[in-house]
Structure formats: C-alpha cells, structure tokens
Scaffold this active site. Structure first.
Site, PDB file in Angstrom:
ATOM      1  N   ASP A  17       0.860  -1.186   0.000  1.00  0.00           N
ATOM      2  CA  ASP A  17       0.000   0.000   0.000  1.00  0.00           C
ATOM      3  C   ASP A  17       0.898   1.238   0.000  1.00  0.00           C
ATOM      4  O   ASP A  17       1.759   1.377   0.883  1.00  0.00           O
ATOM      5  CB  ASP A  17      -0.873  -0.042   1.267  1.00  0.00           C
ATOM      6  CG  ASP A  17      -1.840   1.119   1.335  1.00  0.00           C
ATOM      7  OD1 ASP A  17      -2.921   0.938   1.925  1.00  0.00           O
ATOM      8  OD2 ASP A  17      -1.525   2.201   0.806  1.00  0.00           O
ATOM      9  N   GLY A  39      -9.328   5.191  -5.442  1.00  0.00           N
ATOM     10  CA  GLY A  39      -8.029   4.532  -5.587  1.00  0.00           C
ATOM     11  C   GLY A  39      -6.929   5.099  -4.696  1.00  0.00           C
ATOM     12  O   GLY A  39      -7.121   5.356  -3.511  1.00  0.00           O
ATOM     13  N   ASP A  41      -5.621   8.053  -4.802  1.00  0.00           N
ATOM     14  CA  ASP A  41      -5.980   9.422  -4.382  1.00  0.00           C
ATOM     15  C   ASP A  41      -6.804   9.368  -3.096  1.00  0.00           C
ATOM     16  O   ASP A  41      -6.532  10.056  -2.111  1.00  0.00           O
ATOM     17  CB  ASP A  41      -6.786  10.052  -5.525  1.00  0.00           C
ATOM     18  CG  ASP A  41      -6.736  11.574  -5.526  1.00  0.00           C
ATOM     19  OD1 ASP A  41      -7.349  12.168  -6.421  1.00  0.00           O
ATOM     20  OD2 ASP A  41      -6.096  12.157  -4.636  1.00  0.00           O
ATOM     21  N   GLY A 132      -5.377   2.169 -13.164  1.00  0.00           N
ATOM     22  CA  GLY A 132      -6.640   1.851 -12.486  1.00  0.00           C
ATOM     23  C   GLY A 132      -7.789   2.495 -13.228  1.00  0.00           C
ATOM     24  O   GLY A 132      -8.086   2.163 -14.380  1.00  0.00           O
ATOM     25  N   TYR A 134      -7.957   5.058 -14.860  1.00  0.00           N
ATOM     26  CA  TYR A 134      -7.609   5.670 -16.159  1.00  0.00           C
ATOM     27  C   TYR A 134      -7.314   4.639 -17.243  1.00  0.00           C
ATOM     28  O   TYR A 134      -7.020   5.018 -18.382  1.00  0.00           O
ATOM     29  CB  TYR A 134      -6.443   6.651 -15.992  1.00  0.00           C
ATOM     30  CG  TYR A 134      -6.851   8.002 -15.408  1.00  0.00           C
ATOM     31  CD1 TYR A 134      -8.171   8.271 -15.055  1.00  0.00           C
ATOM     32  CD2 TYR A 134      -5.912   8.996 -15.210  1.00  0.00           C
ATOM     33  CE1 TYR A 134      -8.542   9.486 -14.519  1.00  0.00           C
ATOM     34  CE2 TYR A 134      -6.267  10.234 -14.675  1.00  0.00           C
ATOM     35  CZ  TYR A 134      -7.599  10.474 -14.342  1.00  0.00           C
ATOM     36  OH  TYR A 134      -7.963  11.695 -13.808  1.00  0.00           O
TER      37      TYR A 134
END
Ligand code: APR
Length: 187
Positions: A17, A39, A41, A132, A134
């Site tokens: 992570d 995600g 962000d 992800g 995008y």
C-alpha cells in the site's frame, strides 16, 4: 524486494500500500482538480488527513487555478502519512494509445522525480499511475514508467537513493518485477 542499481540509485518493486511506505515522498495518482478521488488518491487523502486537501485547495486558489495538467506534478505536505511530502501527478486517461498517452505518462514520472530532486528528497515511491480508473494497460504502463525512470536517473546521477514502484496486486507486482528485469538487465 526486487531491486536494481542504476548509477547510484536503487530501483525497487514491492507489493503493498503506497500510504504505508516509509520514504521521503509518495506519489499520488491524482486528477487535474487535485480535490481527491478514489483509488490511490482516496487512500492518500484518507490516511493523510485534511491537511493535504487544504494544501491542494490553496494551490487551486493560487498558481493552479486551472488545475494540474496531465503529466505535471506538484508537492504538498503529507499530513499524517509516514512520508515527508506527497507529490501529486496526473496520468493520462487511456484512449487506445494513439493520442500521446505514453508521453504524458513518462512526463508524470519525470516531473514527479524533478519535484523530489528540487526539494532534496532522497527516496520516492510511485503507484502504477493510470493503470486503475484511467485504464492504461499494466504492461505498457510498466514499460513506459521503468524506462522513463531509468533515463531520468542516468541523467541525474546521485539525485535519488531509491525509486520504489509499489504494486497493490500480486499480478501488478509480477508484471512490474518482470519489467524491471527486462528493462534493466536485458542481457
Ligand atoms: N497503494 C498502491 N497502489 C494502489 C492503491 C494503494 N493504496 N490503491 C490503488 N492502487 C493501484 C491500483 O490497483 C492501480 O493499479 O494504483 C493504480 C492506479 O489506480 P488509480 O488509483 O485508479 O489511479 P489512476 O488509474 O491514475 O486514475 C486516477 O482515479 O482515484 C481517481 O482521483 C483519481 O481521478 C483520478 C483517477
């Protein structure tokens, strides 16, 4: 942790992570509004706390009134995260690969490395930007990212001690580990 030394910089891949990485800077896969999302962000804002969003809002009220363009990067406080700084960058949305996506992705990595160098940060961790929401295919993204980072590190010897690619899934971890081998030890 798989690792290769390029000049005096270690390039490593790890499964994990991004918000738990103990490095000077972690990179956020942001969007141009800089006002948060899902995600990576979402995880960074959740774990880092409101200070990060406040810093992003200040940027939007100041030098980044139009938002952060794809491929650009800007540093803010990391709030409660273990790192010193968060470097927000915006990757390209994948539209099939014929509208300059690779160049924008390379720029996102290069400009993030520039922000770290400018601030004297020595270790930086990247997520798999754009792969992800995008939609950028993982293998193509890994190849563009690893070659962009290798080229930047060779052009800026000693600027960074470690560049770490942090992969959330085992599949992505395998893809990026293999790509590091292929690009850095092609022999
Ligand atoms: N740590 C590391 N990697 C993560 C984490 C995490 N905590 N969470 C997700 N990932 C991985 C995803 O599995 C994916 O491989 O990061 C990669 C990038 O996925 P996204 O976060 O969806 O980023 P991106 O594809 O660049 O899309 C950006 O999504 O969250 C919104 O606000 C963001 O609009 C922007 C868009």
């Amino acid at each position: 942790m798989a690792g290769h030394t390029v000049g005096m910089t270690r390039l490593t891949v790890t499964r994990g992570d991004i918000t738990t990485q103990d490095v000077d800077a972690i990179v956020n896969a942001a969007n141009s509004t800089l006002l948060g999302g899902g995600g990576v962000d979402g995880a960074i804002h959740r774990r880092g706390g409101p200070e990060i969003l406040e810093a992003c809002r200040a940027l939007r009220a100041g030098p980044l009134a139009e938002g952060l363009p794809p491929g650009e990067a800007v540093a803010t406080t990391a709030g409660a995260l273990p790192s010193k700084r968060v470097i927000h960058t915006v990757g390209p949305v994948w539209h099939g690969g014929q509208s300059g996506e690779e160049d924008v992705l390379r720029s996102a990595f290069e400009n993030s490395l520039e922000r770290a160098r400018e601030e004297g940060l020595r270790t930086i961790a990247f997520p798999a930007i754009s792969t992800g929401a995008y939609g950028y295919p993982a293998e193509a993204a890994a190849e563009a990212a690893v070659t962009a980072v290798r080229d930047w590190v060779l052009a800026n010897p000693g600027a960074l001690e470690e560049v770490r690619f942090v992969q959330f899934s085992e599949h992505a971890h395998r893809t990026w580990s293999r790509m590091l081998e292929d690009v850095l030890d092609p022999g």
